[in-house]
Write an enzyme that holds these catalytic residues in place. Structure first.
Site, PDB file in Angstrom:
ATOM      1  N   PHE A 149     -44.733   9.081 -40.264  1.00  0.00           N
ATOM      2  CA  PHE A 149     -45.223   9.385 -41.611  1.00  0.00           C
ATOM      3  C   PHE A 149     -45.660  10.838 -41.770  1.00  0.00           C
ATOM      4  CE2 PHE A 149     -48.733   9.909 -44.585  1.00  0.00           C
ATOM      5  CZ  PHE A 149     -48.137   9.484 -45.766  1.00  0.00           C
ATOM      6  N   ASN A 150     -46.482  11.370 -40.875  1.00  0.00           N
ATOM      7  CA  ASN A 150     -47.011  12.729 -41.052  1.00  0.00           C
ATOM      8  C   ASN A 150     -45.900  13.772 -41.060  1.00  0.00           C
ATOM      9  OD1 ASN A 150     -49.637  11.814 -41.191  1.00  0.00           O
ATOM     10  ND2 ASN A 150     -50.058  12.178 -39.020  1.00  0.00           N
ATOM     11  N   HIS A 200     -53.845   6.084 -33.442  1.00  0.00           N
ATOM     12  CA  HIS A 200     -53.048   7.313 -33.493  1.00  0.00           C
ATOM     13  C   HIS A 200     -53.933   8.562 -33.490  1.00  0.00           C
ATOM     14  CE1 HIS A 200     -49.540   4.892 -34.539  1.00  0.00           C
ATOM     15  NE2 HIS A 200     -50.183   4.397 -35.592  1.00  0.00           N
ATOM     16  N   ASP A 201     -54.745   8.715 -34.529  1.00  0.00           N
ATOM     17  CA  ASP A 201     -55.489   9.956 -34.730  1.00  0.00           C
ATOM     18  C   ASP A 201     -56.615  10.157 -33.721  1.00  0.00           C
ATOM     19  OD1 ASP A 201     -53.759  10.429 -36.792  1.00  0.00           O
ATOM     20  OD2 ASP A 201     -55.148   9.813 -38.360  1.00  0.00           O
ATOM     21  N   THR A 203     -54.338  15.793 -38.272  1.00  0.00           N
ATOM     22  CA  THR A 203     -53.963  14.388 -38.089  1.00  0.00           C
ATOM     23  C   THR A 203     -53.282  13.843 -39.345  1.00  0.00           C
ATOM     24  OG1 THR A 203     -56.230  13.756 -38.691  1.00  0.00           O
ATOM     25  CG2 THR A 203     -55.707  13.897 -36.337  1.00  0.00           C
ATOM     26  N   ASN A 211     -52.161  10.023 -46.535  1.00  0.00           N
ATOM     27  CA  ASN A 211     -52.370   8.581 -46.591  1.00  0.00           C
ATOM     28  C   ASN A 211     -52.726   8.118 -48.001  1.00  0.00           C
ATOM     29  OD1 ASN A 211     -51.909   8.017 -43.831  1.00  0.00           O
ATOM     30  ND2 ASN A 211     -53.965   8.725 -43.324  1.00  0.00           N
ATOM     31  N   ASP A 214     -56.010  13.577 -43.475  1.00  0.00           N
ATOM     32  CA  ASP A 214     -55.846  12.825 -44.725  1.00  0.00           C
ATOM     33  C   ASP A 214     -56.515  11.455 -44.613  1.00  0.00           C
ATOM     34  OD1 ASP A 214     -54.063  11.924 -42.777  1.00  0.00           O
ATOM     35  OD2 ASP A 214     -52.428  11.551 -44.191  1.00  0.00           O
ATOM     36  N   ASP A 253     -57.981   8.259 -39.109  1.00  0.00           N
ATOM     37  CA  ASP A 253     -58.579   9.600 -39.188  1.00  0.00           C
ATOM     38  C   ASP A 253     -60.100   9.490 -39.128  1.00  0.00           C
ATOM     39  OD1 ASP A 253     -56.157  11.440 -40.698  1.00  0.00           O
ATOM     40  OD2 ASP A 253     -56.183   9.305 -41.148  1.00  0.00           O
TER      41      ASP A 253
END
Length: 316
Positions: free
Chosen positions: A171-172, A245-246, A130, A43, A13, A18
């Site tokens: 969040f994900n 993160h991603d 992701t 996102n 997203d 990402d």
């Protein structure tokens, strides 16, 4: 002995981290054969995540040539949609002078593309989602036969500890907990790269400066995106930079030795309330439930960033 590049489907997203993650994968042809980009709500809305996927391919230049974008789910399976525009900006890619997509997205739905690709290459394809797991869950529900055919799923999501969208939920996971539950119960080899690991991998000012100093367009855009991200993290967490993160999920697929892993049973909280979307990780085996995931519990962030820097430096 040289290993053949790992066939990857990148699902997400985008979203600024990402974007860095997908550029990392596209810049690593000796490690990854990027088969397609599939987009999902998260996102920002699906229309923007899909456009952003095309922007990322344009940024990658020759490295993105021939890779196609397949839009997927525009909403979660059951819960109301949430976004993270406050973190990623209204567009999802808050940088100036970005190129536009060079081709329109494909008509085929992302879930159907996942099914078709996995069936065509049984035991070969790694999925690297992701974002929310809606597309992957839809594929598994529409075609349960693909579960044993997937080489591995490497998901950026969840946490063994705290959340970031709520005190309990990352969040994900919160954005589609029912989809996450389907994926974690599917019996597919699964790696979870959660906040407990990714919050230890920060794009500090010196690392952002190193990306900018690469002197290429991709490095400059990554630096601009991560500068925006750093402002959010400073205001929200008092941290000196945003978490990668991603990109760390891409590393988990291609360079798993950069992380430390622990097998454990992970359950997803799907009941409404304060714990909705929590990834309940049995760190100590107290439930005696079978392990259904390899969970990242540490990262060698210096070595990871050196690798990221070298790969982004290859792009235009």
């Amino acid at each position: 002995m040289t290993r053949a590049p790992l066939p990857l489907l990148l699902d997400g997203d985008p979203g600024l981290d990402d974007a860095v993650a997908w550029l990392l994968a596209l810049a690593s042809p000796e490690d990854a054969e990027v088969l397609a980009l599939t987009t999902v709500h998260g996102n920002v809305g699906l229309d923007r995540t899909t456009r952003n996927a095309g922007v990322i391919l344009a940024l990658a230049g020759e490295a993105g040539a021939g890779v196609r974008v397949y839009p997927g789910a525009d909403r979660p399976l059951l819960v109301p949609a949430v976004t993270a525009a406050a973190v990623h900006g209204d567009s999802g890619l808050p940088a100036a002078g970005l190129p536009g997509p060079t081709r329109p997205p494909e008509a085929e739905h992302a879930a159907l593309l996942i099914i078709r690709t996995v069936r065509a290459r049984p035991g070969e394809v790694t999925l690297v989602p992701t974002g929310p797991l809606t597309n992957v869950a839809l594929a598994l529900r529409l075609a349960p036969d693909i579960a044993p055919l997937i080489r591995e799923i490497v998901w950026m999501g969840g946490s063994t500890t705290q959340g970031n969208r709520t005190p309990a939920a990352e969040f994900n996971a919160l954005a589609d907990p029912h989809a996450a539950q389907i994926v974690f119960e599917a019996g597919v080899p699964l790696k979870m790269v959660g906040l407990n690991a990714t919050m230890g991998c920060i794009a500090t000012p010196d690392r952002v400066a190193a990306l900018r100093a690469l002197g290429n367009r991709a490095g400059a855009v990554c630096a601009e995106l991560l500068t925006f991200y750093a402002g959010v993290y400073q205001r929200r967490y008092g941290m000196n930079g945003g978490a990668l993160h991603d990109p760390l999920a891409v590393a988990a697929a291609l360079r798993p030795e950069l992380l430390d892993w622990q097998a454990m049973n992970v359950q997803i909280e799907t009941q409404e309330g304060r714990n909705l979307g929590r990834t309940v990780c049995d760190l100590y085996g107290v439930t005696e439930g079978p392990a259904n995931a390899q969970v990242a519990v540490g990262v060698r962030d210096g070595a990871f960033f050196d690798w990221l820097l070298e790969r982004i430096g290859r792009l235009e």
